[in-house]
Design a protein around this motif. Structure first.
Motif, mmCIF file in Angstrom:
data_model
loop_
_atom_site.group_PDB
_atom_site.id
_atom_site.type_symbol
_atom_site.label_atom_id
_atom_site.label_comp_id
_atom_site.label_asym_id
_atom_site.label_seq_id
_atom_site.Cartn_x
_atom_site.Cartn_y
_atom_site.Cartn_z
ATOM 1 N N LEU A 72 5.280 -4.586 7.832
ATOM 2 C CA LEU A 72 5.614 -3.596 6.819
ATOM 3 C C LEU A 72 4.671 -2.403 6.888
ATOM 4 N N GLY A 73 5.254 -1.217 6.934
ATOM 5 C CA GLY A 73 4.441 -0.013 6.980
ATOM 6 C C GLY A 73 3.923 0.320 8.358
ATOM 7 N N ILE A 74 4.194 -0.514 9.359
ATOM 8 C CA ILE A 74 3.623 -0.324 10.691
ATOM 9 C C ILE A 74 4.700 0.022 11.723
ATOM 10 N N ASP A 75 5.914 -0.487 11.555
ATOM 11 C CA ASP A 75 6.955 -0.340 12.572
ATOM 12 C C ASP A 75 7.172 1.103 13.011
ATOM 13 N N GLN A 76 7.297 2.002 12.038
ATOM 14 C CA GLN A 76 7.541 3.395 12.380
ATOM 15 C C GLN A 76 6.341 4.012 13.098
ATOM 16 N N ASP A 230 -7.837 -2.350 -1.956
ATOM 17 C CA ASP A 230 -7.186 -1.071 -2.273
ATOM 18 C C ASP A 230 -6.566 -0.402 -1.048
ATOM 19 N N GLY A 231 -6.353 -1.155 0.025
ATOM 20 C CA GLY A 231 -5.763 -0.593 1.226
ATOM 21 C C GLY A 231 -6.676 0.361 1.964
ATOM 22 N N VAL A 232 -7.933 0.421 1.552
ATOM 23 C CA VAL A 232 -8.888 1.388 2.114
ATOM 24 C C VAL A 232 -10.047 0.694 2.820
ATOM 25 N N ILE A 233 -10.526 -0.406 2.246
ATOM 26 C CA ILE A 233 -11.664 -1.151 2.781
ATOM 27 C C ILE A 233 -11.160 -2.455 3.388
ATOM 28 N N GLY A 234 -11.632 -2.770 4.576
ATOM 29 C CA GLY A 234 -11.248 -4.014 5.220
ATOM 30 C C GLY A 234 -12.454 -4.761 5.767
ATOM 31 N N TYR A 235 -12.362 -6.075 5.789
ATOM 32 C CA TYR A 235 -13.395 -6.937 6.389
ATOM 33 C C TYR A 235 -12.729 -7.804 7.446
ATOM 34 N N ALA A 267 -7.893 -0.524 7.982
ATOM 35 C CA ALA A 267 -7.608 -1.382 6.826
ATOM 36 C C ALA A 267 -6.106 -1.509 6.605
ATOM 37 N N VAL A 268 -5.347 -0.470 6.965
ATOM 38 C CA VAL A 268 -3.889 -0.518 6.847
ATOM 39 C C VAL A 268 -3.314 -1.563 7.799
ATOM 40 N N ALA A 269 -3.880 -1.627 9.016
ATOM 41 C CA ALA A 269 -3.429 -2.626 9.986
ATOM 42 C C ALA A 269 -3.771 -4.035 9.504
ATOM 43 N N LEU A 270 -4.943 -4.215 8.910
ATOM 44 C CA LEU A 270 -5.300 -5.512 8.333
ATOM 45 C C LEU A 270 -4.366 -5.854 7.169
ATOM 46 N N GLN A 271 -4.006 -4.857 6.409
ATOM 47 C CA GLN A 271 -3.074 -5.056 5.305
ATOM 48 C C GLN A 271 -1.735 -5.575 5.811
ATOM 49 N N SER A 272 -1.255 -4.987 6.899
ATOM 50 C CA SER A 272 0.008 -5.420 7.486
ATOM 51 C C SER A 272 -0.037 -6.885 7.877
ATOM 52 N N GLN A 273 -1.157 -7.310 8.503
ATOM 53 C CA GLN A 273 -1.293 -8.709 8.900
ATOM 54 C C GLN A 273 -1.311 -9.619 7.684
ATOM 55 N N PHE A 274 -2.007 -9.195 6.638
ATOM 56 C CA PHE A 274 -2.037 -9.999 5.419
ATOM 57 C C PHE A 274 -0.631 -10.131 4.830
ATOM 58 N N PHE A 275 0.130 -9.035 4.818
ATOM 59 C CA PHE A 275 1.499 -9.075 4.313
ATOM 60 C C PHE A 275 2.311 -10.151 5.027
ATOM 61 N N MET A 276 2.246 -10.164 6.360
ATOM 62 C CA MET A 276 3.024 -11.135 7.136
ATOM 63 C C MET A 276 2.597 -12.556 6.816
ATOM 64 N N ASP A 295 3.831 2.215 -1.425
ATOM 65 C CA ASP A 295 2.909 3.200 -0.849
ATOM 66 C C ASP A 295 1.450 2.900 -1.189
ATOM 67 N N ARG A 296 1.224 2.291 -2.354
ATOM 68 C CA ARG A 296 -0.156 2.052 -2.773
ATOM 69 C C ARG A 296 -0.868 1.040 -1.871
ATOM 70 N N TYR A 297 -0.104 0.223 -1.154
ATOM 71 C CA TYR A 297 -0.726 -0.736 -0.252
ATOM 72 C C TYR A 297 -1.102 -0.117 1.093
ATOM 73 N N PHE A 298 -0.508 1.019 1.417
ATOM 74 C CA PHE A 298 -0.731 1.643 2.723
ATOM 75 C C PHE A 298 -1.098 3.126 2.572
ATOM 76 N N PRO A 299 -2.251 3.380 1.968
ATOM 77 C CA PRO A 299 -2.663 4.779 1.753
ATOM 78 C C PRO A 299 -3.279 5.386 3.018
ATOM 79 N N LEU A 300 -2.446 5.911 3.910
ATOM 80 C CA LEU A 300 -2.959 6.495 5.147
ATOM 81 C C LEU A 300 -3.973 7.582 4.821
ATOM 82 N N GLN A 301 -5.072 7.557 5.560
ATOM 83 C CA GLN A 301 -6.179 8.448 5.249
ATOM 84 C C GLN A 301 -6.908 8.838 6.517
ATOM 85 N N ARG A 302 -7.697 9.862 6.420
ATOM 86 C CA ARG A 302 -8.548 10.281 7.526
ATOM 87 C C ARG A 302 -9.992 9.991 7.120
#
Length: 487
Positions: A72-76, A230-235, A267-276, A295-302
């Motif tokens: 989710l959020g990664i395919d495109q 928050d879709g921003v920090i990942g471990y 962190a967005v990529a980690l979020q995707s794995q958690f979703f699955m 959208d709140r789960y995948f806040p793309l950022q720089r």
């Protein structure tokens, strides 16, 4: 006498026949096939019980349930990055070497692992520092906390983390937890009940909340260690949740591990794995629902960092062993050095040969393993392969200052990998794993320096070290090696 002989022969014949039927009815590689035949024939009757707990594969239906979980959020993004790749718009070509570019493309095709840039990365090698920062991030979470650990013990640090999650849930933060029921064995039945009463959710991977005995499989475990806030920090890394990871158990002493805290789009990529993993886990749960894209789960950022990262996963749900392919690519591309830390050194033939070719070609290959076992058979197999690699010019070091649990690989000061996957059959084929493959000279040099510091607490193994071992010890090593494909 003839009657006894005939009975023994009949039992042996029937046992062998059932062993062949049992092993060959499920597709597996030849090494694992022979290892299971050995177990089933050496231990008539008992071997079949062991197979029931450790050998039987996941049903095709169950694997399919995991496979069909969309990223989710990664395919495109994957489709877009493949287009950008062909037009040379994706990667910082002036920074990445040709070898790193090839590795990044490998992951994009083999695992749909998107390339994320501008990540800030903090390295943790000590449990106290890692858990201190994790607790701080939990306390400052604003929207959601997603946690996935192989081990989540109900001990001192486990209760401390749980308390922080409960406080977050009270603040209105959505809390979801996945834990492996086998990895967290011994956990009290109602450990997560206080969190659930507040509205939080906790689910065992391939298990039951009632007891870990409802999940008897020794294989196909969720060995991942993921936190997304928050879709921003990942471990991501090697630390689980338990007092032993803080060096509080005398059996292991100081616990040496490696973990990354990432701020940025990784962190967005980690979020995707958690979703699955979450959606596959709660499929039959009446208490927890699948997560739907928002959208709140995948806040793309720089981000403000400079690290390029791909989050790569592997497991028995996919015949493409993406993490192992990454290891092989890194090893084969090395020109100067390869530094590896792993608690379990049980590589398959492809990894053994690639390491040997690199070392014999003049690349400095150094591998660090523990000096003490946490699993007897696994450690003896590790010693066997260490001796084999020693004969191929690979330098082997055993870490003496406690227990070495880090799963890291650094190559030529250009690329590194940190995650949950060990250099063994289990991580390649039997468990669900996740690694961060990082493209950043500064981070790689930092991990190289950490490896050099760890060498000060190591003993370099030599042919003399192994020649002095007893025949009984050598027998245990050889026997464990025969079982290595199923360890």
């Amino acid at each position: 006498m003839n009657l006894i002989f005939n009975i023994v022969f009949l039992v042996f014949f029937v046992n062998t026949l059932f062993a062949i039927v049992t092993v060959f009815k499920e597709k597996r590689d030849i090494a694992a096939t022979w290892a299971w035949l050995l177990v089933l024939n050496l231990l008539p009757g008992i071997g079949f019980l062991i197979y029931l707990f450790a050998g039987k594969k996941i049903s095709k239906e169950r694997i399919f349930d995991i496979k069909v979980q969309e990223k989710l959020g990664i395919d495109q993004l994957v489709s877009l990055q493949k287009e950008q790749w062909s037009e040379k718009e994706l990667l910082p070509y002036d920074v990445l070497t040709n070898e790193a570019q090839q590795t990044a493309r490998l992951f994009l095709d083999a695992d749909q692992a998107i390339f994320t840039n501008h990540n800030e990365v903090k390295v943790f090698t000590d449990g106290k520092d890692k858990f201190s920062k994790l607790l701080d991030d939990i306390q400052h979470a604003k929207d959601h906390i997603h946690i996935e650990y192989y081990t989540f013990y109900s001990d001192k640090i486990g209760h401390q983390i749980l308390q922080a999650l409960q406080e977050a849930q009270k603040r209105g933060v959505t809390v979801r937890v996945i834990y492996d029921s086998m990895g967290s064995r011994g956990q009290t039945r109602h450990f997560f009940k206080p969190l659930e009463e507040l509205g939080g959710q906790a689910e065992p991977f391939f298990g039951s909340k009632k007891s870990y005995f409802h999940s008897p499989r020794l294989n196909y475990r969720d060995h991942r260690k993921i936190v997304v806030i928050d879709g921003v920090i990942g471990y991501i890394g090697g630390f689980n949740i338990g007092d032993q990871y803080l060096g509080r158990l005398e059996k292991f002493g100081y616990w040496r591990d490696t973990h990354l805290r990432v701020v940025g789009n990784a962190a967005v990529a980690l979020q995707s794995q958690f979703f699955m993993d979450w959606n596959a886990t709660v499929k039959n749960s009446p208490e927890s629902a699948p997560i739907e894209y928002a959208d709140r789960y995948f806040p793309l950022q720089r981000g403000q960092g400079t690290t390029g990262i791909q989050i790569v996963s592997s497991g028995p749900d996919n015949e493409t062993e993406a993490i192992k392919l990454g290891y092989l690519k890194m090893i084969s591309n090395a020109h100067d050095y390869i530094y590896i830390q792993t608690p379990y050194l049980i590589p398959d033939d492809s990894v053994m040969e690639t390491l040997g070719v690199a070392a014999l070609s003049g690349v400095k290959v150094k591998i660090m393993i523990p000096s003490k076992p946490d699993h007897a058979f696994v450690y003896r197999a590790t010693e066997y392969y260490a001796q084999e690699l020693l004969e191929k010019n690979v330098e082997i070091y055993k870490y003496d200052n406690g227990f070495m649990h880090a799963k890291t690989m650094v190559v030529d000061g250009q690329m590194c990998s940190v995650g949950s996957a060990n250099l063994d059959f289990r991580s390649f084929k039997l468990n669900f794993e996740v690694n961060a493959f990082c493209y950043d000279r500064k981070l790689t040099i930092e991990l190289t320096d950490i490896f050099a510091q760890d060498l000060n607490n190591c003993t370099k193994l030599t042919p003399e070290y192994f020649s002095k071992q007893s025949r009984w010890m050598k027998f245990k090593q050889y026997f464990s090696r025969l079982l290595s494909p199923i360890l």
